[in-house]
Each structure stands twice: as C-alpha cells, then as structure tokens.
Design an enzyme around this catalytic site. Structure first.
Site, PDB file in Angstrom:
ATOM      1  N   LYS A  84     -28.276 -51.653   1.146  1.00 54.17           N
ATOM      2  CA  LYS A  84     -27.521 -52.610   2.295  1.00 54.17           C
ATOM      3  C   LYS A  84     -25.620 -52.183   2.273  1.00 54.17           C
ATOM      4  O   LYS A  84     -25.535 -51.867   1.344  1.00 54.17           O
ATOM      5  CB  LYS A  84     -27.666 -53.508   2.237  1.00 54.17           C
ATOM      6  CG  LYS A  84     -27.143 -54.330   0.574  1.00 54.17           C
ATOM      7  CD  LYS A  84     -27.566 -55.445   0.226  1.00 54.17           C
ATOM      8  CE  LYS A  84     -27.557 -55.872  -0.482  1.00 54.17           C
ATOM      9  NZ  LYS A  84     -27.865 -57.364  -1.630  1.00 54.17           N
ATOM     10  N   TYR A 100       7.432 -54.861   0.028  1.00 56.47           N
ATOM     11  CA  TYR A 100       7.537 -56.039   0.852  1.00 56.47           C
ATOM     12  C   TYR A 100       8.091 -57.540  -0.198  1.00 56.47           C
ATOM     13  O   TYR A 100       7.181 -57.321  -0.957  1.00 56.47           O
ATOM     14  CB  TYR A 100       6.138 -56.757   1.978  1.00 56.47           C
ATOM     15  CG  TYR A 100       5.969 -56.056   2.987  1.00 56.47           C
ATOM     16  CD1 TYR A 100       6.924 -56.292   3.643  1.00 56.47           C
ATOM     17  CD2 TYR A 100       4.718 -54.905   2.937  1.00 56.47           C
ATOM     18  CE1 TYR A 100       7.389 -55.466   5.371  1.00 56.47           C
ATOM     19  CE2 TYR A 100       4.769 -54.626   4.089  1.00 56.47           C
ATOM     20  CZ  TYR A 100       6.018 -54.040   5.610  1.00 56.47           C
ATOM     21  OH  TYR A 100       5.742 -53.560   6.903  1.00 56.47           O
TER      22      TYR A 100
END
Ligand SMILES: *Cc1c(COP(=O)(O)O)cnc(C)c1O
Length: 343
Positions: free
Chosen positions: A35, A244
């Site tokens: 899946k 950042y």
C-alpha cells in the site's frame, strides 16, 4: 539530464528481506503489503521483484492502488487483496483483485455483486477495521467465497499481553468461517513466533528495511538510501551561524556543504541538527534547520566539494530515533522529486 537527488533502492536487499521474513514464518506463505505505493518505494517495482522471488499474495489499501498494479499482477500471477474492502463507488475492479470485507454493509454489497472470492477482516481487539468475531462466525458470510480470514495485531512491536489475547481469539475462529486460509502477522507479528504465522503472513515495513522490533533488526537490511548532490561548500568562520533562525553557530572555522535535499523531499525538519549523511566512510552531521530544498552538513575533515554526492543514513530505526518520526512515516513521506533508482 539528472536530478540532483535520488532514492537508491537495493533490489537484492528487498528480496533478501522477503526471504528472511518468509523463513521466519515457517510453513506459512509470505505475502507483501505494498500500500501507499510500496511504502513510497514504488509498488510496481516491488511487486515485480517479489513475485519473481515467489511472493503470491499482495496487499493494497484501495482499488486505485489495485488498478495501478493490474497489469503487473496479470503478468506475474499475484493476487491483490484490497484492505479497505468495497465501497459503493469504487470504480473498476481488476481481475486478480479481491476485497477484504470489513463491515456487514460491505458483505451485503459483495453478495449483491455475486459473492465471489474475497477476504474477510475480523477485529480481535484493535477496534480499527473488521467484522466482530460473532458476525464472522454467524450466518453473515453464508454465500460468499472467503479465501483468507485476517486479523491485525495492535501491539506486535511490543512485548504486550494483548498479542497473545488477539492470537488466541483469532485461533479460536479456525474452521468456523469457511475461510480457506488464516492470516494474522504483519512484520512485527512475524517476529513474535511461529504460532503467529498461521497460513499467510503480511509483512510491509520490514520488506523495505524497517525493523519495528529489535528481533527483526538482526535480519533486515536497509533498502532505500537517499543520495543528494552538494550545491555549494563554504568555510563558516567561528561564531557565524548556518540556516534559518540561526540555530547553529560554528564553534571553530568549519567547512560546510549545502546539499540538494530538504523537507519537500521527505527529509524532515526533525533531522535538523540530528541527521547523519556519509561521504565515503566519513560521517557528516546535519547542522542547523533543514530547509524545504536544502540541508547543511558539517564536513569536518572530509574532502567534499561542489558537485560531489553524499548519502543519507539509510538505517531506519536510527533515522526514526534521530528525527522523532516513525519508520513508516520516513518511508511513505519520501518525496516525488527523488528519482527512484533500483540497483
Ligand atoms: C499495513 C498492513 C500490514 C503490514 O504491516 P507492517 O507493519 O508494515 O508490516 C499488514 N496487515 C495489514 C492489515 C496492514 O494494514
């Protein structure tokens, strides 16, 4: 033209993992849960390789996933079990695919469609999907051709008393539903012992290099390795920052590589200041925040320059511990930009 980052996939390791899980399951057949596009690796390639190794039972979640594998299933002879069962409007159902019926309404819908070959999920305590044991053993399933009766373990990756309770309840259903086979164990369930294997096992994560329990870590090999190219290197002077929010400050003058990989590729912010990459034998620490498309590595003494490639730690238990993500999330979140390359 080549992408500046890719997912290197080890076909031999995938097959070796399936064989190892198959051996742990003793006489039980060993299937494969593919899946979510083979947990992010590419279901078509996974099924092709595992079918060649002898796998015959493949599990997907939805009919769209079954349709995407229809030609591969027809070519290789595997059957597809659709774990979410059958809804009112699921579209075309390929030959070789059958639903795993989960609710009385799904059973009624399947009977109205002729009641052909199907699987049935029974809930033994997880309270996720499945019929109650009472419904599964009553007359509800009269008139449907049940191939495999399944249940799913809630705590297979732990040493929990619940495992034994679920197993014993499931075992008590043997011979009472008309099912030809019984199937309980996912990857972690296979490691719980031979009496959890029944007729068919359903490993997923361990095929792809995941080790949901320590017992599996000894036999499972990594399959997927992120590789990415260095876009820029720079000498960051002591006291300057990287990335950042300036979360990392160079303690000494430090050579740093800026690499073509970020959280948009599934290299999550949880790896900020915690991830590891490799250049040859040199381990390189992630420093500062992971950006959307970039990540910084401390090069130490490693001889790495612009255009060189580095590989990120493929050990899923370790990467999960570092990032705070589950091994499942790390695989299924791998970004679409990464070219899947089987080697
Ligand atoms: C996903 C799934 C599996 C495979 O589980 P892993 O933990 O990945 O081995 C098996 N059975 C069912 C019903 C599943 O949903």
């Amino acid at each position: 033209m080549t992408a500046p980052h890719r997912l290197s996939l080890d076909a031999a390791a995938l097959v070796a993992n399936w064989r190892a899980l198959s051996a742990l399951g003793g006489d039980a057949a060993c299937g494969a849960a593919v899946k979510a596009d083979g947990y992010g690796l590419g279901a078509r390639d996974v099924v092709t390789r595992l079918a060649a190794a002898g796998c015959r039972d493949v599990f997907v979640s939805t009919w769209a996933e079954a349709r995407a594998l229809a030609d591969v299933a027809a070519r290789t002879g595997v059957t597809l079990s659709v774990l979410h069962g059958i809804r009112a409007d699921d579209g075309e159902r390929p030959a070789m695919a059958r639903p795993v019926l989960n609710t009385p309404a799904q059973v009624a819908r399947w009977k109205a469609l002729g009641g052909g070959a199907c699987d049935v999920m029974v809930d033994t305590g997880m309270n996720r999907l499945g019929l109650s044991p009472e419904d599964a053993t009553g007359d509800l399933l009269d008139g449907v051709a049940v191939e495999t009766l399944m249940s799913h373990l809630a705590c297979a990756d732990e040493d929990a008393a619940m495992n034994r309770r679920q197993r014993d309840l499931f075992a008590s259903l043997a011979g009472r539903t008309g099912a030809r086979r019984m199937s309980l164990a996912n990857s972690a369930g296979i490691a719980l012992g031979a009496d959890y294997a029944f007729d068919l096992t359903r490993p997923g994560i361990a095929l792809y290099g995941g080790a949901p329990s320590p017992a599996l870590a000894a036999v499972i090999r990594p399959v997927a390795t992120i590789e990415a190219e260095v876009l820029q290197t720079r000498l960051v002077p002591a006291g300057q920052v990287v990335g950042y929010n300036a979360t990392w400050t160079a303690p000494v003058d430090t050579w740093v590589a800026i690499v073509n990989l970020g959280y948009a590729d599934g290299y999550w912010r949880g790896f900020s200041d915690r991830g590891t990459a490799w250049a040859g034998d040199a381990a390189l620490r992630v420093i500062g925040r992971v950006s959307m498309d970039l990540v910084a590595l401390d090069l130490g003494d490693a001889d790495v320059g612009e255009g060189d490639w580095v590989r990120f730690d493929p050990d899923l238990p370790r990467a999960a511990a570092a990032s705070g993500m589950s091994q499942y999330e790390l695989l299924t979140g791998l970004g679409h930009r990464l070219e899947r390359r089987w080697v």
